[in-house]
Design a protein around this motif. Structure first.
Motif, short mmCIF file in Angstrom:
data_model
loop_
_atom_site.label_atom_id
_atom_site.label_comp_id
_atom_site.label_asym_id
_atom_site.label_seq_id
_atom_site.Cartn_x
_atom_site.Cartn_y
_atom_site.Cartn_z
N GLU A 151 3.35 6.79 -0.72
CA GLU A 151 2.90 7.88 -1.11
C GLU A 151 1.59 8.45 0.69
N ALA A 152 1.10 7.36 0.49
CA ALA A 152 -0.03 7.31 1.36
C ALA A 152 0.05 7.75 2.01
N LEU A 153 1.50 6.93 3.35
CA LEU A 153 2.05 7.85 3.75
C LEU A 153 2.38 8.49 4.77
N LYS A 154 3.41 9.09 3.64
CA LYS A 154 3.41 11.03 3.32
C LYS A 154 1.85 11.97 3.11
N LYS A 155 0.78 11.37 2.44
CA LYS A 155 0.30 12.41 2.55
C LYS A 155 -1.33 11.99 2.73
N GLY A 156 -1.26 10.84 3.08
CA GLY A 156 -3.14 9.98 3.68
C GLY A 156 -4.01 9.05 2.25
N PHE A 157 -3.40 9.89 0.86
CA PHE A 157 -4.31 9.15 0.39
C PHE A 157 -3.03 9.38 -1.32
N SER A 158 -3.23 8.03 -2.05
CA SER A 158 -2.89 7.80 -3.00
C SER A 158 -3.88 6.89 -3.87
N TYR A 159 -3.36 6.61 -5.13
CA TYR A 159 -4.21 5.90 -6.24
C TYR A 159 -3.12 5.96 -7.71
N HIS A 160 -3.28 4.27 -7.55
CA HIS A 160 -2.30 3.90 -8.24
C HIS A 160 -3.06 3.52 -9.57
N LEU A 161 -2.78 3.78 -10.44
CA LEU A 161 -3.54 3.26 -11.87
C LEU A 161 -2.76 2.20 -12.32
N GLY A 162 -3.12 1.27 -11.70
CA GLY A 162 -2.35 0.14 -12.15
C GLY A 162 -2.86 -1.35 -10.94
N GLY A 163 -1.84 -2.09 -10.88
CA GLY A 163 -1.78 -2.63 -10.16
C GLY A 163 -2.96 -3.97 -9.56
N GLY A 164 -3.16 -4.18 -8.18
CA GLY A 164 -4.21 -4.66 -7.49
C GLY A 164 -3.99 -6.49 -8.36
N LEU A 165 -2.84 -7.13 -7.98
CA LEU A 165 -2.78 -8.49 -9.16
C LEU A 165 -2.99 -9.54 -7.76
N HIS A 166 -4.52 -9.00 -7.15
CA HIS A 166 -5.03 -10.20 -6.10
C HIS A 166 -4.67 -11.89 -6.09
N HIS A 167 -5.10 -12.06 -7.44
CA HIS A 167 -5.03 -13.35 -7.43
C HIS A 167 -3.52 -14.96 -7.79
N ALA A 168 -2.49 -13.66 -7.61
CA ALA A 168 -1.83 -14.22 -7.78
C ALA A 168 -0.98 -15.19 -6.01
N HIS A 169 -0.69 -16.12 -6.47
CA HIS A 169 -0.35 -17.46 -5.41
C HIS A 169 1.08 -16.81 -5.09
N ARG A 170 1.69 -18.34 -3.93
CA ARG A 170 3.42 -17.71 -3.93
C ARG A 170 4.05 -18.71 -5.33
#
Length: 232
Positions: A20-39
């Motif tokens: 959606e960000a690619l289509k509209k320039g901005f989007s906000y997911h009310l979730g996600g951001g699991l930046h501590h997960a590793h391989r």
């Protein structure tokens, strides 16, 4: 399983937000951001790194070639840094507590393996206890350095929009950084405006935020962006 379904939903939500960000320039997911997960392992409430999964999905479908990840969560984005290490198509910036978890874990495990939590981001900005007054200028310098590091603008930016640097957050492991609500809103508007000036599609994920009051951080920013974009 219910856990698997929840994880799939979080990851697919981030993929959709990026599309959606690619289509509209901005989007906000009310979730996600699991930046501590590793391989090969989860960490810090994170079982799969939806940020990297989403970027890889878009790259595999030739929707994008390059991306930035701007991580303003209280904790270092260690999983994202480790998963993208050595890949010049994804540049990472993390501004976080200079001490505390996950940086207080051993750099080397007992069996001699290096701890991936210590893999550096392309730009790491550590904020010491009591340095809240320099947080915003340090972040802007980091953003400018990220731009200089890139040979050209990325096709997409994912912002890991943690609210846990807020002094309203109750998580003990985020207590070394305490920005007030106005500083938090300034942080988010600063990132948003800077990316908008560069005309970069920006997709946001919520990441860390703990306690009954941190919704105020996200809601204030989203309200600001909606008013600006809808001209109300």
């Amino acid at each position: 399983s219910k856990l698997g379904d929840k994880l799939l939903s979080l990851c697919s939500g981030t993929v959709f937000a990026c599309e959606e960000a690619l289509k509209k320039g901005f989007s906000y997911h009310l979730g996600g951001g699991l930046h501590h997960a590793h391989r090969d392992a989860g960490a810090g409430f994170c079982l799969a790194n939806d940020i990297v999964i989403a970027i890889r999905s878009l790259q595999a479908r030739a929707l994008i070639r390059t991306a930035w990840v701007i991580d303003v969560d209280a904790h270092k984005g260690d999983g994202t840094a480790a998963l993208t290490r050595g890949d010049s198509s994804i540049l990472t910036l993390s501004i976080h507590m200079a001490k505390g978890w996950p940086l207080d874990t051993p750099a080397v495990f007992d069996d001699g393996r290096p701890n991936p939590a210590h893999v550096p981001s392309d730009i790491d900005i550590g904020i010491e206890v009591g340095q809240e007054d320099i947080y915003l200028p340090r972040l802007m310098l980091g953003l400018q350095a990220l731009r200089k590091m890139s040979s050209q603008n990325p096709d997409l930016v994912v912002v890991v929009n943690g609210s846990d640097p807020s002094d309203l957050d109750v998580l003990p492991s985020a207590s070394l950084l305490k920005l007030n609500l106005e500083q938090m809103l300034t942080r988010d508007i600063m990132v948003y405006d800077w990316l908008k000036t560069l005309d970069l599609p920006q997709a946001y994920v919520m990441a860390g935020g703990y306690g009954p009051e941190v919704w105020r951080v996200h809601s204030r920013f989203i309200k600001h962006v909606l008013r600006e974009r809808l001209k109300v």
